[in-house]
Design an enzyme around this catalytic site. Structure first.
Site, mmCIF file in Angstrom:
data_model
loop_
_atom_site.group_PDB
_atom_site.id
_atom_site.type_symbol
_atom_site.label_atom_id
_atom_site.label_comp_id
_atom_site.label_asym_id
_atom_site.label_seq_id
_atom_site.Cartn_x
_atom_site.Cartn_y
_atom_site.Cartn_z
ATOM 1 N N ASN A 111 39.072 51.627 10.053
ATOM 2 C CA ASN A 111 38.340 52.036 11.258
ATOM 3 C C ASN A 111 36.827 52.029 11.042
ATOM 4 O OD1 ASN A 111 40.889 52.368 12.205
ATOM 5 N ND2 ASN A 111 40.843 54.614 12.255
ATOM 6 N N SER A 278 29.781 10.535 38.177
ATOM 7 C CA SER A 278 31.072 10.761 38.798
ATOM 8 C C SER A 278 31.978 9.591 38.471
ATOM 9 C CB SER A 278 30.879 10.872 40.317
ATOM 10 O OG SER A 278 32.091 10.551 40.977
ATOM 11 N N ASN A 286 24.822 14.271 38.292
ATOM 12 C CA ASN A 286 25.083 15.689 38.552
ATOM 13 C C ASN A 286 24.409 16.622 37.535
ATOM 14 O OD1 ASN A 286 26.779 14.950 40.695
ATOM 15 N ND2 ASN A 286 28.510 14.692 39.288
ATOM 16 N N GLU A 291 24.972 23.881 36.468
ATOM 17 C CA GLU A 291 26.182 24.398 37.117
ATOM 18 C C GLU A 291 27.044 25.181 36.135
ATOM 19 O OE1 GLU A 291 28.042 21.359 39.876
ATOM 20 O OE2 GLU A 291 26.499 20.162 38.904
ATOM 21 N N TYR A 318 39.630 56.494 16.830
ATOM 22 C CA TYR A 318 40.040 55.098 16.947
ATOM 23 C C TYR A 318 41.348 54.964 17.726
ATOM 24 C CZ TYR A 318 41.320 50.302 15.895
ATOM 25 O OH TYR A 318 41.671 48.985 16.016
ATOM 26 N N LYS A 326 36.445 42.557 20.506
ATOM 27 C CA LYS A 326 35.846 41.425 19.799
ATOM 28 C C LYS A 326 35.848 40.093 20.544
ATOM 29 C CE LYS A 326 37.006 43.599 15.594
ATOM 30 N NZ LYS A 326 37.763 44.544 16.475
#
Ligand code: ARG
Length: 474
Positions: A111, A278, A286, A291, A318, A326
């Site tokens: 831990n 394309s 593009n 994007e 814990y 993670k």
């Protein structure tokens, strides 16, 4: 019998499917360097404290270095049954060096071990991100500087509002990134706290020296409460929220670039090497990078939501739920680093189409405020001037002309305060140059910003190098 390091009280081996479900080795193996560095520091500390002999410590150190080499060479076999990176390394160490290996976990729990590793991993990731932010800022400043005189319409409501400098527009993103840099420095400071020595949750009966480990691993502070040390995921939440804000900034920039390279705007042209075509439409080019970054911002925000939700109802200390910290964290780190790096390249290759931007200013009414301000300078109250300018715009629209084309006689019909100098007052260059209030879009203010940016980037560079020096070297 079980090869598990905790197998003592069990009479059955773990169910195959459960093994797979609860193992984290597939993703936490990337913390192997941190885990080994933490174990080396822990072993040295145990030796200093007289808990471990010099010989045992030497055997552990050699064994861990062998394992490090194997992992980096790609010859280490990770075992799912050994759950995570901590037990994979410890078990392999014990197999290799015997008894000393099985003493390494004295006064330690997974831990506090996982907490230590993750703190170090986040620290290191933040340093890399800070450097990437600086690099993108540099690309932005370079483009702003190379296009210092380019005038474009500034928008509100996505309607042309007032003439501005392209450099001013771009430097707004520099300023956002400067705050992102500051926020990530804050993330570093909150991750720079050493949890080891908390044990499973309550500390240990053995005479450990937590400050030795902290110093050895360059931690500024030590957790003062062992339960907090093993339960704290604030620094991950803070990382994810800071990363989300940064990604939202990049997403806004992306949206603008996507608009700007549309045929409708044509304000910029991206490098061919940074776009894709394309498979069906031969004419397409593009702006995929923008994007994708816009799209990936949703992913990082999602990780923040997932983590907030995972931690929300957890009792101390814990709980295995915390293992869920993670994957989102690692993905956010990768996404932020990659997006920043790609963006720096995109901006460096972006061509600014000054004549198109200028035409967008000329073929519209974004100088209407300047017309009103002209009348204000001649003594008319602003509200009245606003109305006169509005009437002038309406007349122009009716005749399909712009303010620069309206004859002086028509102006003077609207107000006797108009004179020949009105045309100079509403030229785009004049509109821009006159907005010289502090932080405004004038040439002078933009030059200040560019100058200050150089100083800031130099300071950021010093900060990054100082933090880089504090990272573990194995
Ligand atoms: N793989 C675990 C995690 O990432 C390590 C800690 C496990 N501790 C435990 N008692 N099961 O959270």
């Amino acid at each position: 019998m079980s090869e598990k390091l905790w197998g003592g009280r069990f009479s059955k081996t773990t169910d195959e499917m459960i093994n797979e479900f609860q193992a984290s080795i597939s993703f936490d193996r990337r913390m192997y360097r941190e885990d080994i560095a933490g174990s080396l520091a822990h072993a040295e500390m145990l030796t200093q404290a007289g808990i471990l002999s010099q010989e045992d410590c030497a055997a552990i150190e050699k064994g861990l270095r062998d394992i490090l080499a194997q992992i980096e060479r790609g010859t280490f076999t990770f075992s799912l049954a050994l759950e995570d990176i901590h037990m994979n390394i410890e078990k392999r160490l014990t197999d290799a060096v015997g008894d000393p290996g099985s003493r390494l976990h004295t006064a330690r729990s997974r831990n506090d071990q996982v907490a230590l590793d993750t703190h170090m991993y986040v620290r290191h990731a933040v340093v890399e991100i800070l450097d990437h932010i600086r690099e993108l800022q540099h690309a932005i400043v370079t483009s702003a500087d190379a296009n210092k005189d380019v005038i474009m319409p500034g928008y509100t409501h996505l309607q042309r509002a007032q003439p501005i400098l392209f450099a001013h527009h771009l430097m707004a993103y520099f300023a956002m990134l400067a705050r992102d840099f500051e926020r990530f420095q804050g993330v570093y400071a909150r991750a720079d706290i050493m949890p080891l020595g908390a044990g499973a949750l309550a500390g240990t009966t053995l005479p450990i020296d937590r400050s030795f480990v902290a110093k050895r691993l360059n931690f500024e502070r030590i957790y003062t409460n062992s339960m907090d040390a093993v339960s704290d995921r604030d620094y991950i939440l803070e990382f994810l929220s800071t990363a989300s804000i940064l990604m939202v900034h990049l997403s806004r920039l992306s949206e603008e670039i996507i608009l700007w390279c549309s045929r409708e705007f044509s304000f910029v042209e991206l490098d061919d090497a940074h776009c894709t075509g394309s498979s069906m439409m031969p004419q397409k080019k593009n702006p995929d990078v923008s994007e994708l970054v816009r799209g990936k911002s949703g992913r990082v925000v999602g990780h923040l939501m997932a983590m907030l939700t995972a931690v929300k109802g957890l009792p101390l200390a814990y709980n295995k739920d915390l293992q869920e910290d993670k994957e989102g964290l690692f993905d956010a780190i990768d996404t932020v680093k990659f997006s920043l790096a790609v963006y720096a390249q995109l901006i460096r290759g972006m061509k600014v189409r000054a004549e198109v931007m200028r035409h967008a200013v000329e073929a519209d009414f974004s100088n209407a405020t300047d017309l009103a301000d002209y009348l204000v300078r001649k003594g008319m109250p602003f509200r009245q001037a606003h109305a006169v300018s509005g009437k002038a715009v309406a007349q122009c629209i009716e005749r399909d002309i712009y303010l620069a084309d309206l004859p002086l006689a028509d102006y003077r019909q609207l107000s006797p305060l108009f004179a020949e100098d009105v045309y100079e007052a509403i030229r785009p260059e004049t509109c821009v140059a006159c907005r010289n209030s502090y932080g405004g879009t004038s040439y002078e203010q933009a030059a200040h910003q560019l100058h200050a940016a150089q100083a800031l980037m130099a300071e950021e560079k010093r900060i990054v190098s100082a933090l880089a020096e504090k990272q573990i070297i194995l």
